[in-house]
Structures are given as C-alpha cells and as structure tokens.
Design a protein around this motif. Sequence first.
Motif, PDB file in Angstrom:
ATOM      1  N   MET A 115      92.123 118.194   0.534  1.00  0.00           N
ATOM      2  CA  MET A 115      92.129 117.342  -0.655  1.00  0.00           C
ATOM      3  C   MET A 115      91.195 116.168  -0.409  1.00  0.00           C
ATOM      4  O   MET A 115      91.384 115.396   0.531  1.00  0.00           O
ATOM      5  N   GLU A 116      90.164 116.024  -1.240  1.00  0.00           N
ATOM      6  CA  GLU A 116      89.108 115.030  -0.981  1.00  0.00           C
ATOM      7  C   GLU A 116      88.797 114.205  -2.219  1.00  0.00           C
ATOM      8  O   GLU A 116      88.579 114.744  -3.317  1.00  0.00           O
ATOM      9  N   LEU A 117      88.783 112.886  -2.063  1.00  0.00           N
ATOM     10  CA  LEU A 117      88.349 111.988  -3.128  1.00  0.00           C
ATOM     11  C   LEU A 117      86.827 112.017  -3.204  1.00  0.00           C
ATOM     12  O   LEU A 117      86.142 111.697  -2.231  1.00  0.00           O
ATOM     13  N   VAL A 118      86.287 112.416  -4.357  1.00  0.00           N
ATOM     14  CA  VAL A 118      84.838 112.538  -4.518  1.00  0.00           C
ATOM     15  C   VAL A 118      84.222 111.224  -4.972  1.00  0.00           C
ATOM     16  O   VAL A 118      83.236 110.753  -4.409  1.00  0.00           O
ATOM     17  N   ARG A 119      84.829 110.588  -5.980  1.00  0.00           N
ATOM     18  CA  ARG A 119      84.275 109.338  -6.515  1.00  0.00           C
ATOM     19  C   ARG A 119      85.296 108.669  -7.415  1.00  0.00           C
ATOM     20  O   ARG A 119      86.267 109.286  -7.842  1.00  0.00           O
ATOM     21  N   LEU A 120      85.044 107.399  -7.715  1.00  0.00           N
ATOM     22  CA  LEU A 120      85.780 106.659  -8.734  1.00  0.00           C
ATOM     23  C   LEU A 120      84.833 106.405  -9.897  1.00  0.00           C
ATOM     24  O   LEU A 120      83.698 105.978  -9.691  1.00  0.00           O
ATOM     25  N   GLU A 121      85.301 106.656 -11.106  1.00  0.00           N
ATOM     26  CA  GLU A 121      84.446 106.532 -12.279  1.00  0.00           C
ATOM     27  C   GLU A 121      84.308 105.075 -12.727  1.00  0.00           C
ATOM     28  O   GLU A 121      85.222 104.275 -12.592  1.00  0.00           O
TER      29      GLU A 121
END
Length: 401
Positions: A202-208
């Motif tokens: 599970m990986e956080l890609v970006r914050l919008e």
Amino acid sequence: MNIEIPKKIKPIINNAHQVALSVFRPISRKYDRAEHQAPKELDMLASVLDGFNEGDPESSAGATKTGKGHIRDDGGVKNGSNMSTCLGAMELCYGDTGFLLAMPRQGLGNAAIAAVANDEQLKRFEGKWAAMAITEPGTGSDSAAIRTTARKDGDHYVLNGEKIFVTSGERADCVVVWASLDLSVGRAAIKSFVVEWGTPGMELVRLEKKLGIRASDTAAINFTDCRVPAENLLGNPDIDVKKGFGGVMETFDNTRPLVASMALGCARASLERIRELLADHVNLDYGQPVDNASAVEAELYRMEAEWEAAYWLTIRAAWMADNKRSNSLEASISKAKAGRVGNAITLRCVELAGSLGYTEDDLLEKWARDSKILDIFEGTQQIQQLIIARRLLGLSSSELK
C-alpha cells in the motif's frame, strides 16, 4: 415524519454550532492557505466527540444500517444517529467544510464500516479513522466500473490497483477499498476491504492540490500485491449476481444524506452572510408577494425557498435510515437537490456581494469554492439523476444507462 427537531438532538446542534463559530471560523482561512498542513486544533475536538460516542458503536461517523424495516409496534418513530449526524454536520459545515472532512475518526470509511460490517468487525475497527477509496483513473462517476482487483489467496486477499481522490487518505488509520473479486462478473463482484496503513504493497502516491476543502487531505494510493486479511472484507464474501451491487451500495444510503447536509451548512453560511452585508440595502418583508419585492430581495427569497426544500428532503432521507426503511431513492434525491442548491447559493452570494465576494477579505469566496465538491463526490449530479430515474421507472442499470 415529525418535522420538529427532537429534543435529544438539539444539544448536539447547539454544540456543533458553537464549534463552528468559535473553533472553525477563526482558523478557516489559515488552513485554506496552508494546504496539506494537518489542523492540530481538531485533535482535542475529535477526542471530545469520541467521548460522546463511547459505548455506542452505531454513532461512529453517525451511520446505522439501512434497509427494509418497520416503524415500532407502538406507532412511534426513531430519531437516531443518521438524523443527529446530519444535523450536526450541517452546523459544522456552517463553520468550515474542510475541517469536518479532516476530523480524526469521523471519515466516510467509518460510515461504510457502520453500514455493512458485522458485529465482530464493528468491535475490531472501533476507534479507527477510516477513509474510503472508490474512484479510479478513467472510471469517472461509475463506481461499478472500478478495475482494482482482489484475489483470494489462503487467508488473505491480494489487492492490485490505483485509487484517487481519497478523502483523508494520508491521515486516516485505514482505508476502505472497493475492489472486484472477478472482473468478468461485473458489479456483483465488487466488495469493500479495510486496509490498514502499514500493510505492505500500500503506497501513497501523492496529495492533490484542490479548488476547495483544502484543510482536508485528498490522496492517490497504489495497491501492488497488497495482502489483506480475509476477515477485513466487509459484508458477505460470496458473489451474489441476483443481489448485484446492492450490498456495497448501502454505504451511499448513509453518506449521501450526510453530504447533502454538508452542502446545506455551507450554503446557509453564505445566505446569512449576504443578508448581513445587504442589511442596509434591502428590507426583507415575508408578508408581501415576491413580485412586489426588489430584484435582490426576490433573489434572496428564492434561495431561501430552495434551501428549505433541500433541507427537508435531507431530513426525510436521514429519518428513513434511522427507521430501517429503504432510502436509496430519497438519499439520491436529497444529494442531488442539496448539491445543486448549495453550489448555486454560494456562487450567487459571491456575485451579490460585489467586489467583496471575490476577495479573501471575506469567507464568501471560500465557501463557494468549498461547495463545489459537495455536488460531485458521493455521486455527481448527473449520477444522482440517473439513479432517481431508475428507481422511479423500475429499471435496472443495464436497462437505463
């Protein structure tokens, strides 16, 4: 439905209103400018809410199971957590919509857990802050078109896919992920899984970076061979083609009236502010015909009438949920009406305020930006109208697209 607000809910409304004015409003602009900075002021407030909810697992995110039920045998009715949460959320969004979405342990994923989890899961996930991950790149508003997969492997499910626009996706303790057990079956195979942060794969890609609700983090998350315990699947693990998408969609029966309430709270803030700004220029007289009023006065009357209509539709949907009545149609009607009305009112109030409405000297422009998302997430205006048409005409999703 009794149109009087129950006495037991009035203290909740009053407390939420005070929070909106004394906690949210003073720091609203600060976190609007400081996007992605977690509002630490909300931690203590969330702890207070935890104390209120202690011993009542159904009040987690204010959602209870809906479905076909009945009024009590004595002819009475129940006003429960759906009603109280909708009215409380309305008051909090009168202060700041982004802060409500950023409130620890009050995420949309909590509503999903409350709607479909079994008793063991309710107890196990109690106290967890849960976000909800539905939307994917290229799927638009069609929740049934998701491509994230969940493959059974022993005592686990292996998730693969990408989710975007996950509200509180980074800050939450876990994420309720919608995934398909079998893409060839279609919507009937879609299930929801609770995936806790820290799970490998599970990986956080970006914050919008967003137009509004900037105090709330909105994340994109990847799942690559992410192994989730089988007991984290919410609801029935079997694929029931006859029941189709219904089990998972019960979540929306709870959250759509909630989002409608949020839109109404934000719109009411704008309405009251514009009345303050125009107090010296208009004389509101509700006893005279609207045709005899000035253009601005008539505009205010029309906005107030639209707000009132959306309000009662929302209260009706929440009341039905509390009384175990199937409210899928009413939930979509309330969301469609309140989302459109809220957006229209906040934008019109900006225009009526003239140059002040376009500057950061006043919160009117912020409320207009915040309100836009409330007409989009949990199903866009167009999707709600499609659902309403299917319910009224008795047609399936394949018969009416």
